[in-house]
Design a protein around this motif. Structure first.
Motif, PDB file in Angstrom:
ATOM      1  N   ARG A 252       0.900  -1.148  -0.225  1.00  0.00           N
ATOM      2  CA  ARG A 252       0.302  -0.295   0.232  1.00  0.00           C
ATOM      3  C   ARG A 252       1.041   1.116  -0.269  1.00  0.00           C
ATOM      4  NH1 ARG A 252      -3.455  -0.903   4.673  1.00  0.00           N
ATOM      5  NH2 ARG A 252      -4.312   1.403   4.218  1.00  0.00           N
ATOM      6  N   PHE A 253       1.943   1.593   0.840  1.00  0.00           N
ATOM      7  CA  PHE A 253       3.033   2.524   1.133  1.00  0.00           C
ATOM      8  C   PHE A 253       3.629   2.580  -0.060  1.00  0.00           C
ATOM      9  CE2 PHE A 253       7.465   3.526   0.468  1.00  0.00           C
ATOM     10  CZ  PHE A 253       6.724   5.554   1.550  1.00  0.00           C
ATOM     11  N   GLN A 254       3.810   1.040  -1.321  1.00  0.00           N
ATOM     12  CA  GLN A 254       4.252   1.776  -2.314  1.00  0.00           C
ATOM     13  C   GLN A 254       4.068   2.581  -3.308  1.00  0.00           C
ATOM     14  OE1 GLN A 254       8.116   1.663  -3.443  1.00  0.00           O
ATOM     15  NE2 GLN A 254       8.628   0.525  -1.773  1.00  0.00           N
ATOM     16  N   ARG A 255       1.857   2.115  -3.895  1.00  0.00           N
ATOM     17  CA  ARG A 255       0.835   2.682  -4.384  1.00  0.00           C
ATOM     18  C   ARG A 255       0.812   3.755  -4.484  1.00  0.00           C
ATOM     19  NH1 ARG A 255      -2.302  -2.662  -2.971  1.00  0.00           N
ATOM     20  NH2 ARG A 255      -3.051  -1.176  -1.629  1.00  0.00           N
ATOM     21  N   VAL A 256       1.287   4.338  -2.818  1.00  0.00           N
ATOM     22  CA  VAL A 256       0.428   5.820  -2.182  1.00  0.00           C
ATOM     23  C   VAL A 256       1.595   6.611  -2.529  1.00  0.00           C
ATOM     24  CG1 VAL A 256       0.918   7.512  -0.811  1.00  0.00           C
ATOM     25  CG2 VAL A 256      -1.263   5.752  -0.838  1.00  0.00           C
ATOM     26  N   LYS A 257       3.338   6.034  -2.483  1.00  0.00           N
ATOM     27  CA  LYS A 257       4.112   6.796  -3.294  1.00  0.00           C
ATOM     28  C   LYS A 257       4.047   6.808  -4.661  1.00  0.00           C
ATOM     29  CE  LYS A 257       9.140   6.585  -3.082  1.00  0.00           C
ATOM     30  NZ  LYS A 257      10.267   5.911  -2.528  1.00  0.00           N
ATOM     31  N   ALA A 258       3.796   5.749  -5.514  1.00  0.00           N
ATOM     32  CA  ALA A 258       3.508   6.195  -6.699  1.00  0.00           C
ATOM     33  C   ALA A 258       2.628   7.269  -7.439  1.00  0.00           C
ATOM     34  CB  ALA A 258       3.798   4.996  -7.487  1.00  0.00           C
ATOM     35  N   LYS A 259       1.127   6.455  -6.488  1.00  0.00           N
ATOM     36  CA  LYS A 259       0.583   7.964  -6.849  1.00  0.00           C
ATOM     37  C   LYS A 259       0.483   9.117  -6.824  1.00  0.00           C
ATOM     38  CE  LYS A 259      -4.432   7.648  -5.307  1.00  0.00           C
ATOM     39  NZ  LYS A 259      -5.115   7.574  -4.056  1.00  0.00           N
ATOM     40  N   LEU A 260       1.211   9.043  -5.347  1.00  0.00           N
ATOM     41  CA  LEU A 260       1.480  10.611  -5.071  1.00  0.00           C
ATOM     42  C   LEU A 260       2.762  11.549  -5.867  1.00  0.00           C
ATOM     43  CD1 LEU A 260       1.244  12.994  -3.044  1.00  0.00           C
ATOM     44  CD2 LEU A 260       3.577  11.658  -1.980  1.00  0.00           C
ATOM     45  N   TYR A 261       3.296  10.619  -6.854  1.00  0.00           N
ATOM     46  CA  TYR A 261       4.873  11.086  -7.715  1.00  0.00           C
ATOM     47  C   TYR A 261       3.383  11.559  -9.121  1.00  0.00           C
ATOM     48  CZ  TYR A 261       8.686  11.090 -10.188  1.00  0.00           C
ATOM     49  OH  TYR A 261       9.999  11.883 -10.858  1.00  0.00           O
ATOM     50  N   ASP A 269       8.759  13.960 -16.334  1.00  0.00           N
ATOM     51  CA  ASP A 269       9.317  12.943 -15.389  1.00  0.00           C
ATOM     52  C   ASP A 269       9.200  11.663 -14.580  1.00  0.00           C
ATOM     53  OD1 ASP A 269      11.202  14.706 -15.036  1.00  0.00           O
ATOM     54  OD2 ASP A 269      10.218  16.425 -13.905  1.00  0.00           O
ATOM     55  N   THR A 270       7.188  11.432 -14.504  1.00  0.00           N
ATOM     56  CA  THR A 270       7.083  10.565 -14.190  1.00  0.00           C
ATOM     57  C   THR A 270       7.372   9.307 -15.140  1.00  0.00           C
ATOM     58  OG1 THR A 270       4.873  11.837 -12.948  1.00  0.00           O
ATOM     59  CG2 THR A 270       4.614   9.451 -13.648  1.00  0.00           C
ATOM     60  N   PRO A 275       8.695   4.027 -16.618  1.00  0.00           N
ATOM     61  CA  PRO A 275       8.706   3.686 -18.095  1.00  0.00           C
ATOM     62  C   PRO A 275       7.271   2.924 -18.792  1.00  0.00           C
ATOM     63  CG  PRO A 275      10.454   2.942 -17.231  1.00  0.00           C
ATOM     64  CD  PRO A 275       9.748   3.923 -16.469  1.00  0.00           C
ATOM     65  N   ALA A 276       6.805   2.193 -20.478  1.00  0.00           N
ATOM     66  CA  ALA A 276       5.871   1.534 -20.177  1.00  0.00           C
ATOM     67  C   ALA A 276       6.158   0.585 -20.058  1.00  0.00           C
ATOM     68  CB  ALA A 276       6.101   2.383 -21.435  1.00  0.00           C
ATOM     69  N   TYR A 277       7.945  -0.026 -19.516  1.00  0.00           N
ATOM     70  CA  TYR A 277       7.793  -1.652 -20.037  1.00  0.00           C
ATOM     71  C   TYR A 277       7.581  -2.520 -18.472  1.00  0.00           C
ATOM     72  CZ  TYR A 277      12.408  -0.387 -17.708  1.00  0.00           C
ATOM     73  OH  TYR A 277      13.324  -0.095 -17.398  1.00  0.00           O
ATOM     74  N   LEU A 278       7.133  -0.705 -17.427  1.00  0.00           N
ATOM     75  CA  LEU A 278       6.552  -1.845 -16.093  1.00  0.00           C
ATOM     76  C   LEU A 278       5.264  -1.959 -15.943  1.00  0.00           C
ATOM     77  CD1 LEU A 278       8.950   1.197 -14.048  1.00  0.00           C
ATOM     78  CD2 LEU A 278       9.161  -1.791 -14.435  1.00  0.00           C
ATOM     79  N   ASN A 279       5.022  -2.778 -15.664  1.00  0.00           N
ATOM     80  CA  ASN A 279       2.991  -3.408 -15.684  1.00  0.00           C
ATOM     81  C   ASN A 279       3.224  -3.875 -14.543  1.00  0.00           C
ATOM     82  OD1 ASN A 279       2.843  -2.465 -18.036  1.00  0.00           O
ATOM     83  ND2 ASN A 279       3.583  -4.608 -18.860  1.00  0.00           N
ATOM     84  N   ASP A 280       4.112  -3.125 -13.354  1.00  0.00           N
ATOM     85  CA  ASP A 280       3.606  -3.465 -12.047  1.00  0.00           C
ATOM     86  C   ASP A 280       2.201  -2.062 -11.310  1.00  0.00           C
ATOM     87  OD1 ASP A 280       4.714  -1.500 -11.206  1.00  0.00           O
ATOM     88  OD2 ASP A 280       6.512  -1.961 -10.462  1.00  0.00           O
ATOM     89  N   ALA A 283       3.598   1.116 -11.075  1.00  0.00           N
ATOM     90  CA  ALA A 283       3.734   1.528 -12.047  1.00  0.00           C
ATOM     91  C   ALA A 283       2.523   2.727 -12.924  1.00  0.00           C
ATOM     92  CB  ALA A 283       4.620   1.048 -13.216  1.00  0.00           C
ATOM     93  N   ARG A 284       1.367   0.902 -13.220  1.00  0.00           N
ATOM     94  CA  ARG A 284       0.245   1.751 -13.749  1.00  0.00           C
ATOM     95  C   ARG A 284       0.112   3.360 -13.179  1.00  0.00           C
ATOM     96  NH1 ARG A 284      -0.438  -1.416 -18.295  1.00  0.00           N
ATOM     97  NH2 ARG A 284       0.096  -3.110 -18.392  1.00  0.00           N
ATOM     98  N   TYR A 285      -0.065   2.998 -11.761  1.00  0.00           N
ATOM     99  CA  TYR A 285      -0.719   4.205 -10.772  1.00  0.00           C
ATOM    100  C   TYR A 285      -0.038   5.549 -11.619  1.00  0.00           C
ATOM    101  CZ  TYR A 285      -3.983   3.955  -7.055  1.00  0.00           C
ATOM    102  OH  TYR A 285      -5.806   4.175  -5.813  1.00  0.00           O
ATOM    103  N   ALA A 286       0.928   5.391 -11.802  1.00  0.00           N
ATOM    104  CA  ALA A 286       1.515   6.694 -11.603  1.00  0.00           C
ATOM    105  C   ALA A 286       1.815   7.508 -13.413  1.00  0.00           C
ATOM    106  CB  ALA A 286       2.818   6.191 -11.429  1.00  0.00           C
ATOM    107  N   ARG A 287       1.892   6.344 -13.877  1.00  0.00           N
ATOM    108  CA  ARG A 287       1.201   6.753 -15.782  1.00  0.00           C
ATOM    109  C   ARG A 287       0.079   7.551 -15.539  1.00  0.00           C
ATOM    110  NH1 ARG A 287       4.556   1.958 -17.004  1.00  0.00           N
ATOM    111  NH2 ARG A 287       2.573   0.552 -17.103  1.00  0.00           N
ATOM    112  N   ALA A 288      -1.059   6.889 -14.896  1.00  0.00           N
ATOM    113  CA  ALA A 288      -2.469   6.691 -14.590  1.00  0.00           C
ATOM    114  C   ALA A 288      -2.382   8.532 -14.549  1.00  0.00           C
ATOM    115  CB  ALA A 288      -3.314   6.393 -13.875  1.00  0.00           C
TER     116      ALA A 288
END
Length: 461
Positions: A252-261, A269-270, A275-280, A283-288
Motif C-alpha cells: 500500500r505504501f508503494q502504491r501511495v508513493k507512486a500515486k503521489l509522484y 518526469d513521471t 516507463p511503459a515496460y513496467l506493468n506493476d 507504475a500503472r498508478y503513476a502513469r495513469a
C-alpha cells in the motif's frame, strides 16, 4: 486526490515553528497546501495506529496531515496533529521509515514541546532585548562599530540559547519514538535508514561537524551522525529489529508513493521514472495520473482499467476511473465506478464528495436528491472539506433553498479564510433561516468567528 485548505492549515500557518524533526534548517511552514486523498489517509491511519496505541493515544484522536511540499520534513504545530511533507514520502523507501517519522513526531506531542516553546524563546528574547539596549548605548556614545558588534553578538547568543533548547527536545523525541516503536513491536530499522538519508544530504550540502564545528551550533536539531550513534545501539538491541513491515502495508505504501509522484511531478518526469515496460501496480498508478494531467484520457483509462483488472474491487482504482471520466467531461459514465467505490469504503467522505460532484455534473435533476444525500453524509463525517460544502451549496441553490445555499457558502468561505464573504453569507443565512434551528445557530457561529478573526487581523496591523 485534491488540494484543499481546511482549518488544519490555518492552524499550521499560525503555529508552525522550528520543531520539525527531520528538516536540515529552521523553516516555518506557512505556505503549504493540505493534500487530501482517501487512500493516503487510510495508509497513514493504519501505519500510525500501533504507534499511537503504544503511546496511550486513541488512534482516531491523532491527525496525520499530508502537505504539498517537496522538502524532506515532518513536524507538529500544536494539538494532536502531525504534518508530513510530500517530499518525505518520496524520499522514504518503505512504510517502516514513515512509521519511524510518526513515532518521533509523536514524541514531540507527548513531550509537550509546542506548549513549552516559550521556555526556549524567553531566554533568547531576553538576550536579544539586552543586546539592543547595550547597542543603543554604544551608538549614543558615538561608536557605531561597537554598537553593531553588540547587536551581532546578542543575536548569536540568542540563537545559541534557542537551538540548545531545540536540540534537547529533538533528543527527547528520539528516545520517546524508540520507546513507542518497541512497545508496538515495530522495527527501528526504518528510522536508522531514514536518518542515514539525511546524513547523506548533510554531506552533500556541506554540513560536516568535523570540518566545521560551528555548523552544529546553528542547527535546529542534533547532527544526524550523533543521533544515529545514540539510536542505532538502542534499536539493534530491540527484539523487533529484524522484523520486516507487513507485506500488505508495504504494498500500500508503494502504491501511495507512486500515486503521489504521478499527481505532483511533471508528467514527463513521471513517464521517465515509471516507463511503459513496467506493468506493476505502482507504475500503472503513476502513469495513469501523468496521462490524466496531460489530458490523454484514453491512455489514463487504459492504465486504470489494467489496475482494475488486477484488483476489481479496489475502491481507490474505481475512484480513479470515476475521477478521470468526470474530469474528462463524462460524468454520467463516472457514476457507476464512483458508486461502487463509495459502497466499498462505507461512504468514505472524500470519495463520496467526488461521487456527489459527478451526480451534479450530469445536470440531470433526477440525480440531485441522491447528490444531496451523499454530500450531507460526507460533511457529517468530514466537515473540513470546502469542496464538499461548495457542491452541497450547488444542490441547495438548484432546488431553491437559498438560505442553506448561503450557509454552505459561508462554511466554504470561512475554511478558505475569505472572511468578508463568509460574514456576508452567514448573516444572510441567519436572517432567512428559522430561528433556533441547528442551521440558524451554525450561521451565527460562522458570523461570530469571521468577525472575531477580522477584528484580530485589524488590531495586528
Amino acid at each position: 486526490m485534491r488540494f484543499i485548505v481546511p482549518p488544519l492549515n490555518r492552524l499550521l500557518a499560525k503555529l508552525a515553528t522550528g520543531f520539525a524533526a527531520l528538516s536540515l534548517c529552521l523553516q516555518p511552514a506557512t505556505a503549504q497546501s493540505v493534500l487530501r486523498d482517501a487512500e493516503t489517509e487510510a495508509l497513514f491511519r493504519d501505519a500510525g495506529a500501533p504507534i499511537f496505541k503504544a503511546a496511550g493515544f486513541d488512534p482516531r484522536a491523532v491527525d496525520l496531515v499530508l502537505l504539498n511540499d517537496g522538502s524532506i520534513n515532518a513536524f507538529v504545530a500544536g494539538g494532536q496533529a502531525i504534518y508530513i511533507h510530500s517530499g518525505l514520502i518520496g524520499a522514504a523507501d518503505n512504510v517502516n521509515e514513515l512509521q519511524g517519522v510518526i513515532a518521533h513526531e509523536l514524541g514531540h506531542i507527548t513531550g509537550g514541546h509546542i506548549i513549552r516553546f516559550d521556555e526556549g524563546m524567553k531566554p533568547a528574547t531576553g538576550i536579544t532585548v539586552l543586546s539592543l539596549l547595550l547597542g543603543g548605548l554604544a551608538a549614543a556614545a558615538g561608536s557605531p562599530d561597537a554598537a553593531m558588534g553588540v547587536f551581532m553578538a546578542g543575536q548569536q547568543a540568542a540563537m545559541g540559547k534557542f537551538l540548545a533548547f531545540s536540540r534537547a527536545q529533538e533528543s527527547s523525541a528520539d528516545a520517546a519514538g524508540a520507546e513507542f516503536l518497541s512497545k508496538a513491536g515495530l522495527s527501528g530499522r526504518g528510522s536508522i535508514e531514514f536518518f542515514k538519508k539525511l546524513q547523506n544530504q548533510e554531506f552533500r550540502y556541506g554540513y560536516n561537524a568535523s570540518a566545521n564545528p560551528d555548523a552544529e551550533f546553528y542547527r535546529t536539531h542534533p547532527m544526524t551522525s550523533d543521533r544515529l550513534a545514540t539510536l542505532q545501539d538502542t534499536y539493534e538491541q530491540d527484539p523487533a529489529w529484524n522484523t520486516p513491515p507487513p507485506a500488505e502495508l508495504q504494498a500500500r505504501f508503494q502504491r501511495v508513493k507512486a500515486k503521489l509522484y504521478g499527481y505532483l511531478a511533471d508528467p514527463q518526469d513521471t513517464l521517465r521514472a515509471y516507463p511503459a515496460y513496467l506493468n506493476d501496480i505502482p507504475a500503472r498508478y503513476a502513469r495513469a495520473y501523468a496521462f490524466h494531467k496531460e489530458a490523454y484520457a484514453d491512455k489514463a483509462l487504459e492504465e486504470t482499467k489494467a489496475l482494475i483488472a488486477q484488483d476489481p474491487n479496489n475502491p481507490f482504482f474505481l475512484e480513479l476511473e470515476g475521477q478521470i471520466l468526470l474530469e474528462s467531461g463524462r460524468p454520467a459514465e463516472a457514476i457507476v465506478p464512483l458508486r461502487k467505490a463509495v459502497a466499498a469504503t462505507n461512504n468514505e467522505p472524500l470519495i463520496a464528495t467526488t461521487f456527489g460532484h459527478a451526480l451534479i455534473a450530469t445536470e440531470d435533476a433526477d440525480n440531485f436528491a441522491e447528490a444531496e444525500k451523499v454530500l450531507r453524509t460526507a460533511v457529517a463525517r468530514d466537515k473540513d472539506n470546502p469542496f464538499t460544502w461548495y457542491q452541497l451549496g450547488v444542490v441547495y441553490q438548484a432546488r431553491g433553498d437559498i438560505p442553506r445555499a448561503q450557509l454552505a457558502s459561508a462554511e466554504q468561505q470561512l475554511m478558505n479564510m475569505r472572511l468578508p464573504e463568509a460574514l456576508r453569507s452567514a448573516e444572510a443565512a441567519e436572517a432567512a433561516l428559522p430561528k433556533g434551528t441547528p442551521d440558524w445557530l451554525r450561521a451565527q457561529d460562522i458570523a461570530m468567528s469571521a468577525r472575531a478573526i477580522i477584528e484580530r487581523q485589524r488590531k495586528s496591523r
